[in-house]
Design a protein around this motif. Structure first.
Motif, PDB file in Angstrom:
ATOM      1  N   UNK A 136     124.939 -82.563  13.287  1.00 29.55           N
ATOM      2  CA  UNK A 136     125.051 -83.971  13.644  1.00 29.55           C
ATOM      3  C   UNK A 136     126.080 -84.189  14.760  1.00 29.55           C
ATOM      4  N   UNK A 137     126.145 -85.432  15.198  1.00 28.73           N
ATOM      5  CA  UNK A 137     127.008 -85.759  16.335  1.00 28.73           C
ATOM      6  C   UNK A 137     128.485 -85.514  16.019  1.00 28.73           C
ATOM      7  N   UNK A 138     128.880 -85.796  14.769  1.00 30.33           N
ATOM      8  CA  UNK A 138     130.267 -85.625  14.386  1.00 30.33           C
ATOM      9  C   UNK A 138     130.675 -84.170  14.446  1.00 30.33           C
ATOM     10  N   UNK A 139     129.774 -83.259  14.018  1.00 31.82           N
ATOM     11  CA  UNK A 139     130.084 -81.824  14.060  1.00 31.82           C
ATOM     12  C   UNK A 139     130.216 -81.349  15.495  1.00 31.82           C
ATOM     13  N   UNK A 140     129.361 -81.845  16.383  1.00 28.87           N
ATOM     14  CA  UNK A 140     129.463 -81.469  17.787  1.00 28.87           C
ATOM     15  C   UNK A 140     130.810 -81.928  18.371  1.00 28.87           C
ATOM     16  N   UNK A 141     131.229 -83.125  17.976  1.00 32.53           N
ATOM     17  CA  UNK A 141     132.479 -83.665  18.516  1.00 32.53           C
ATOM     18  C   UNK A 141     133.674 -82.866  18.030  1.00 32.53           C
ATOM     19  N   UNK A 142     133.707 -82.581  16.708  1.00 37.10           N
ATOM     20  CA  UNK A 142     134.853 -81.870  16.149  1.00 37.10           C
ATOM     21  C   UNK A 142     134.918 -80.450  16.684  1.00 37.10           C
ATOM     22  N   UNK A 143     133.746 -79.794  16.784  1.00 33.09           N
ATOM     23  CA  UNK A 143     133.710 -78.392  17.220  1.00 33.09           C
ATOM     24  C   UNK A 143     133.680 -78.258  18.734  1.00 33.09           C
ATOM     25  N   UNK A 144     133.670 -79.396  19.412  1.00 32.09           N
ATOM     26  CA  UNK A 144     133.707 -79.400  20.876  1.00 32.09           C
ATOM     27  C   UNK A 144     132.529 -78.594  21.454  1.00 32.09           C
ATOM     28  N   UNK A 145     131.333 -78.939  20.965  1.00 35.26           N
ATOM     29  CA  UNK A 145     130.128 -78.228  21.406  1.00 35.26           C
ATOM     30  C   UNK A 145     129.303 -79.026  22.403  1.00 35.26           C
ATOM     31  N   UNK A 146     129.786 -80.180  22.818  1.00 38.95           N
ATOM     32  CA  UNK A 146     129.065 -80.958  23.790  1.00 38.95           C
ATOM     33  C   UNK A 146     127.927 -81.755  23.161  1.00 38.95           C
ATOM     34  N   UNK A 147     127.130 -82.380  24.008  1.00 35.28           N
ATOM     35  CA  UNK A 147     126.055 -83.235  23.523  1.00 35.28           C
ATOM     36  C   UNK A 147     124.662 -82.630  23.700  1.00 35.28           C
ATOM     37  N   UNK A 148     124.602 -81.473  24.286  1.00 38.85           N
ATOM     38  CA  UNK A 148     123.286 -80.874  24.515  1.00 38.85           C
ATOM     39  C   UNK A 148     122.695 -80.378  23.185  1.00 38.85           C
ATOM     40  N   UNK A 149     121.386 -80.171  23.194  1.00 40.99           N
ATOM     41  CA  UNK A 149     120.699 -79.711  21.975  1.00 40.99           C
ATOM     42  C   UNK A 149     121.085 -78.269  21.674  1.00 40.99           C
ATOM     43  N   UNK A 150     121.425 -78.044  20.419  1.00 37.36           N
ATOM     44  CA  UNK A 150     121.836 -76.698  19.998  1.00 37.36           C
ATOM     45  C   UNK A 150     120.864 -76.081  18.989  1.00 37.36           C
ATOM     46  N   UNK A 151     119.798 -76.793  18.664  1.00 35.35           N
ATOM     47  CA  UNK A 151     118.849 -76.310  17.653  1.00 35.35           C
ATOM     48  C   UNK A 151     118.238 -74.988  18.099  1.00 35.35           C
ATOM     49  N   UNK A 152     118.313 -73.982  17.234  1.00 32.51           N
ATOM     50  CA  UNK A 152     117.726 -72.683  17.520  1.00 32.51           C
ATOM     51  C   UNK A 152     118.675 -71.705  18.161  1.00 32.51           C
TER      52      UNK A 152
END
Length: 351
Positions: free
Chosen positions: A261-277
């Motif tokens: 989810x968006x919160x995990x991306x924000x906390x882990x600093x993974x950006x907003x791009x799709x990471x599925x797969x």
């Protein structure tokens, strides 16, 4: 036409051909037997009688003794009862007249000699008539045998031809539809529910193809319905995950991201791009926080994460997803499970 009718028709035709073949064989055997029997029985007897009468004339001088006359007369009587060929009756009648004159006491020697010559001529004529009859009947027998051979050979050829057709076509008639059915079932087992069978004949295989097509269509509809339900459930879960205030990260057994989810991306600093797969192992190489989460499933102490010069504490929790797997053995039905991945939660707590 039903398979049973086709089989009955094919084997019935073969049975009729074999029956005709047998009847023709019996008929010609009877004809040949009868012809041969007549030839041996009638003409051979006549030749025997004439030989006996000729022997009497050859072995005795004129006038004939009473014993020789009796032998001649007995053979002549038998011949009179065994007339079978055209012209034989007239020759036998002339032979009787000559014999009567031959044994007449009042006849002179010259008359008796003339009667003997007449008798010999009639005996020769009777023998020639029967010899020609034997030759004719022998030729007729050969002709009958040749005709029988031709007819029987034709029947054998027809029987062999029908058998050949049955042998060549019958296996394919049964095996080809079964092979198509097996191929169709193989396609259905691979979830190719669009596979359809079509047989041109109107028999049990056509009914089987219709049942198969109905089954494949129902399975396809069922899969589409199940897929629709799965997609709908996935969308609901995705929306639910996005609305959760806590950080949620799901990975599968191959260590690939299933959802985040968006919160995990924000906390882990993974950006907003799709990471599925994507592989979390690759992402964690340049992300120490993600690596820490992956290596530590459950920790009692809150995890401090610095965000924009501010530090926040998060409680980490990891859940392993175990999928049940049914294994059937000979004794009982047992339920086993295997790991299908993990879900990691980060819940913000007060410091």
């Amino acid at each position: 036409m039903k398979i049973k009718k086709k089989l009955l028709l094919g084997f019935g035709l073969l049975f009729i051909v074999v029956l005709i073949f047998g009847a023709t064989s019996v008929y010609y055997i009877e004809v040949i037997s009868e012809t041969s029997n007549v030839t041996l029985k009638n003409n051979y007897k006549t030749l025997t009688f004439t030989r006996e009468m000729r022997s009497v004339l050859d072995e005795n001088d004129l006038p004939l003794p009473s014993g020789a006359s009796g032998v001649f007369n007995q053979a002549l009587q038998k011949q009179e009862n065994n007339i079978t060929e055209p012209g034989e009756k007239a020759a036998t009648s002339s032979l009787r007249q000559a014999f009567t004159l031959l044994i007449e006491p009042s006849s002179g020697l010259n008359q008796k000699q003339q009667a003997e010559r007449t008798a010999r001529l009639q005996l020769k004529k009777i023998e020639e008539l029967n010899m020609r009859a034997i030759e004719f009947k022998n030729g007729y027998t050969h002709l009958t045998v040749n005709k029988a051979t031709l007819y029987l050979g034709t029947m054998v050829f027809i029987t062999f031809f029908i058998l050949f057709i049955l042998i060549v076509n019958f296996p394919g008639f049964i095996l080809n539809p079964l092979r198509e059915l097996a191929d169709g079932l193989d396609q259905v087992s691979k979830r190719n529910y669009g596979t359809r069978l079509k047989f041109s004949a109107s028999d049990e295989f056509t009914q089987l193809a219709e049942a198969f097509n109905t089954m494949a269509e129902n399975l396809g509809d069922q899969e589409n319905a199940d897929l629709t339900k799965i997609i709908a459930a996935e969308l609901r879960i995705k929306i639910l995950i996005e609305e959760i205030q806590n950080a949620v990260l799901g990975i599968n057994e191959k260590q690939e991201i299933l959802f985040i989810n968006h919160e995990a991306k924000r906390i882990l600093n993974l950006g907003e791009k799709s990471l599925i797969g994507q592989s979390v192992l690759e992402l964690s190489k340049n992300n120490p926080l993600l690596k820490t989460i992956l290596e530590n499933d459950d920790v009692e102490d809150p995890l401090k994460i610095n965000q924009h010069s501010n530090g926040s504490y998060f409680q980490q929790k990891s859940l392993e997803v175990v999928v049940p797997n049914l294994k059937t053995d000979l004794d009982s039905l047992q339920v086993a499970g295997y790991s299908a991945g993990k879900i990691h939660f980060l819940k913000k707590v007060n410091s």
